[in-house]
Design an enzyme around this catalytic site. Sequence first.
Site, short mmCIF file in Angstrom:
data_model
loop_
_atom_site.label_atom_id
_atom_site.label_comp_id
_atom_site.label_asym_id
_atom_site.label_seq_id
_atom_site.Cartn_x
_atom_site.Cartn_y
_atom_site.Cartn_z
N SER A 77 -18.50 -32.22 66.66
CA SER A 77 -17.69 -33.42 66.47
C SER A 77 -16.21 -33.10 66.63
CB SER A 77 -17.94 -33.93 65.05
OG SER A 77 -17.00 -34.92 64.73
N TYR A 104 -17.97 -32.94 55.71
CA TYR A 104 -18.75 -33.17 56.93
C TYR A 104 -18.21 -32.32 58.09
CZ TYR A 104 -20.05 -35.24 61.35
OH TYR A 104 -20.47 -35.40 62.64
N LYS A 143 -19.85 -28.99 60.39
CA LYS A 143 -19.93 -28.88 61.86
C LYS A 143 -19.19 -27.63 62.34
CE LYS A 143 -22.48 -32.21 62.80
NZ LYS A 143 -23.60 -32.27 63.73
#
Length: 373
Positions: free
Chosen positions: A147, A171, A175
Amino acid sequence: MVDKKRILIPGGAGYIGSHVVLCCLLTRRYKVTVIENYSNSFGTALERVEKIALDALPADAPQADRDACKIDVIQGDMRDRATFKKAFQKYSGADAIYAIILTAALKSVGESSSKPIEYYEVNTSGLIGMLAEMKEAGCGRLIYSSSATVYGTPKTIPIPESSPMQAESVYGRTKQIAELIIKDVCDGHPDFFRSISLRYFNPAGAHPSGLIGEDPRGKPGNLLPLLAQMAVGKYREPGLKVFGNDYPTPDGTCVRDYIHIMDLAGGHVNALDAVDDDSKFHDVTTPGKFKAYNLGKGKGLSVLNMIEAMRKVSGYEYPYEIVGRRLGDVPDLTADPSLAEKELGFKAKYSLDDMSRDTWNWQSKNPKGYDTE
Ligand code: WQD
């Protein structure tokens, strides 16, 4: 005729996953197995992907092409290594799993700070279990869903892949850490593992048929599905809140690089083509074959631009209120997509008008989303 290669796609019924499965099938070079726990997705999506893929075949397509449109689904959880073991044991010989495209993940920035254990369990522990099973089964190719959020607040816009990873949310860190894990695994087993990580910017739109699209469970936290569901009347209260208009951007609202989901999904096919080509890794300075690419359009659009684009297609005059900034938002995330263009042959073709038209086409044809289960 060359045998079709089997691709395993955990998370294949989700918004991104379902379009990735479709793009694989449309090449007529792949067959697909999906691993799903349906935590934020619907089985109907895969039935519709099969239909779109079948309808796209020419009338004289061989039976093998029709058979390959049937998606095999293994119900199971990313956190459970046995799920992957089962998948690898199910296929062998010419039908053995050729590569994994990992689209399964928990992906809400806001939620991640209140559920860090779940996020690390799925996005990083689950990944390690999967890599271990890949090694045991002899499958070393991985296309990874990363991302743009790994860049945190980048120093340069548009953002090149060489920008440091400095994610600012749980989050984002899952990643970022996942990329480091995959890279270490590629470096530790340079003759076996090879991986391409795709850093997604902001996916938008839907397949032009309107059969598949984004249908998050619960009230959408992301801008586009929220605008679509507001216009169709699914959510009207408490109204749209624009998170901040005091950013250093042209209209003061945050700028993002929205990319049509069919462009983004197509990038995975480019990555599958590239991952077996040693020349793509010629400039990697460590022993392994790991490389990350931006998947974006290279064009920044503001929150107000997106509201206007959705107003134009839906006719809904969005009442909105400017409120304070949302925690974790950064002013501008616009990709430099030139590396993916040069090395993967990737080019985002769909325009903003296509994105808003296809978002609206999907939502207006499916006002309740998949809602058939
Ligand atoms: C876009 C803009 C909000 C809702 C996230 C992830 C990213 C990627 C895409 C996956 C921001 C503003 C939003 C609202 C608003 N996905 N907004 N009112 O945060 O850019 O990206 O999803 O992994 O990694 O971080 O997307 O759609 O939530 O927000 O004003 O009600 O819209 O502030 O500027 P985001 P988004």
